[in-house]
Design an enzyme around this catalytic site. Structure first.
Site, mmCIF file in Angstrom:
data_model
loop_
_atom_site.group_PDB
_atom_site.id
_atom_site.type_symbol
_atom_site.label_atom_id
_atom_site.label_comp_id
_atom_site.label_asym_id
_atom_site.label_seq_id
_atom_site.Cartn_x
_atom_site.Cartn_y
_atom_site.Cartn_z
ATOM 1 N N GLU A 54 -29.303 35.509 -2.882
ATOM 2 C CA GLU A 54 -28.580 34.988 -4.230
ATOM 3 C C GLU A 54 -27.824 33.778 -3.765
ATOM 4 O OE1 GLU A 54 -28.368 38.943 -6.979
ATOM 5 O OE2 GLU A 54 -26.645 37.772 -6.287
ATOM 6 N N CYS A 55 -28.180 32.660 -4.513
ATOM 7 C CA CYS A 55 -27.488 31.168 -4.387
ATOM 8 C C CYS A 55 -26.873 31.025 -3.076
ATOM 9 C CB CYS A 55 -26.159 31.432 -5.372
ATOM 10 S SG CYS A 55 -25.474 30.112 -5.759
ATOM 11 N N GLY A 56 -25.478 31.248 -2.843
ATOM 12 C CA GLY A 56 -25.189 31.053 -1.508
ATOM 13 C C GLY A 56 -25.764 31.748 -0.219
ATOM 14 N N SER A 73 -33.037 32.808 -4.590
ATOM 15 C CA SER A 73 -32.995 31.924 -5.799
ATOM 16 C C SER A 73 -31.796 31.769 -6.022
ATOM 17 C CB SER A 73 -33.443 32.888 -7.017
ATOM 18 O OG SER A 73 -33.182 32.297 -8.101
#
Length: 465
Positions: A336-338, A428
């Site tokens: 997720e993200c980072g 994502s």
């Protein structure tokens, strides 16, 4: 521990009454987190049990509330988590606590759903925090507007923040139509200021004096009318139980490795609870310490601040090798993200005073993540996986440059976020709230292919959180 401490124990199906407030403000940056955390810390120091919640998606403010209360802090959001989830968590907390504190999001009426809507739906009286520097009479107008903009809004009173002097505080109090609304004033002070950066507050775990700051704020709050009230003198709210659906053990016997340190700290406590309810065993590791993946069947790389630790993460050779072996073995990763940013070949960071630095990262995904000055994604999102939908949000200042084509997109603001599928890796910018669909969550950590033929989804609210 004084005699006011709650000794109630209710059955899961019984309503319970508990002192509760929702700490809100006219806008972001007014001091909601400082006041909410200081109020919690003050009562905890007096031997009381306090539970705190955060309105809307947020990973950073809950760090401070968790430090103040010594308990996990869950999100309450009528769309992302759902009203039944909100009611169930509040009822469980009120059954064991002397005081429940909910910190609002942005301004009281901002967003869809807003903190005001949460207060109305759940009967939470609003404690308004107003940054009163450089104002006197307008303070009364703001307080009146917050209370009366939506008729019937539950109301607790108003607290002035960043006040210049006792005389200034008196002028603010005199500006109120109802003197009974006055809950006191806090001065501007570096002793309890909470530092910020591009995604919000600096995490409490990153500051060696975090508890000292909370104690300083609690000391000042103790002298106010708000701070001098015991829980029995605060608004009392009746919390009704809400049904919760059982979770099937779809991940029984599987071990999930989870990155967790100051670079990867964007983890909802509720998400860990869901994974355990699904039957998974959780094993944590620190990328910053170059710890390799522990023995596991799947891995979760949550969001955080890899851009602040890029040089250290670039040197994490043991972890890089273990991730490569994990992927070669066909074991799934949810990033997720980072967590996704760190999986790319490179991470390009930037500084206003320096040229962009490019760091070699873990090389699991082709391409690079690039930091930028402007916000690239913000708002509620939904990821549809077959017949199930995960709700969540996005909030990031970077972009991806990759040859990978999105396997799917979330439904949400700005066209949604890309979901990349590369072998067993699913990645994502989307932050998922696992409790919104334990079935879809289990699919993320399963070696089975994702069902990406999405059904017609209920679009999330347009307004950003």
């Amino acid at each position: 521990m004084d005699s006011a401490v709650n000794t109630r124990r209710s059955s899961p199906g019984a309503a319970v009454t508990c002192a509760a407030v929702l700490v809100a403000a006219p806008a972001s940056g007014q001091g909601k987190t400082t006041v909410a955390a200081a109020l919690a810390r003050l009562h905890v120091r007096q031997g009381r049990r306090v539970r705190a919640f955060k309105c809307g998606p947020d990973f950073l403010d809950p760090h401070w509330l968790a430090l103040a209360t010594g308990a996990p802090v869950h999100s309450l959001d009528l769309w992302m988590t759902g009203e039944a989830d909100c009611r169930a968590r509040l009822h469980a907390a009120a059954s064991e606590a002397d005081l429940v504190i909910v910190e609002g999001v942005m301004g009281l009426f901002d967003g869809t759903p807003s903190a005001a809507e949460l207060a109305e739906h759940l009967g939470l009286p609003v404690l308004a925090v107003i940054d009163a520097q450089a104002m006197t009479g307008t303070f009364g107008a703001l307080a009146y507007g917050l209370q009366n903009f939506r008729p019937g809004l539950p109301w607790a009173g108003v607290l002035a923040n960043r006040v210049a002097s006792e005389r200034h505080a008196d002028m603010l109090k005199d500006a109120l139509r109802d003197p009974g609304d006055w809950l006191g004033a806090l001065p501007r002070s570096a002793d309890f200021a909470l530092p910020e950066r591009h995604l919000g507050l600096v995490g409490a775990a990153e500051l060696g004096d975090a508890m000292v700051r909370l104690d300083a704020a609690a000391d000042v709050l103790a002298a106010t009318p708000l701070g001098q009230r015991a829980p029995g003198q605060l608004p009392q709210v009746r919390f009704e139980p809400a049904p919760t659906a059982p979770v099937a053990p779809l991940l029984a016997g599987r071990t999930i490795a989870i990155a967790r340190d100051t670079a990867f700290s964007f983890i909802y406590p509720a998400n860990l609870e869901v994974l355990e309810a699904l039957g998974a065993r959780l094993a944590f590791f620190s990328p910053l310490a170059d710890e390799p993946l522990p023995p596991c069947d799947a891995a979760w790389l949550p969001g955080g601040y890899p851009e602040l630790h890029a040089a250290v993460l670039s040197a994490s050779d043991r972890l890089r090798l273990s991730l490569a072996n994990h992927v070669t073995a066909g074991k799934p990763i949810w990033a997720e993200c980072g967590g996704m940013m760190a999986l790319f070949d490179e991470l390009a960071t930037r500084d206003d005073a320096e040229p962009t630095d490019v760091h070699r990262l873990w090389g699991v995904l082709p391409g690079r993540a690039v930091m930028q000055k402007r916000l690239a994604g913000l708002g509620p999102q939904q990821l549809d996986l077959g017949a199930h939908a995960l709700r969540g949000h996005t909030f990031h200042y970077s972009r991806c440059e990759t040859p990978l084509a999105p396997a799917a997109r979330t439904v949400g603001t700005r066209g949604g976020e890309a979901l990349y599928v590369h072998g067993p890796v699913r990645a994502s910018y989307f932050h998922a709230w696992f409790a919104s669909s334990p079935e879809a969550t289990a699919r993320l950590f399963s070696a089975m292919p994702l069902e990406l033929d999405s059904h017609a989804a209920q679009a999330p609210p347009d307004a950003p959180h």
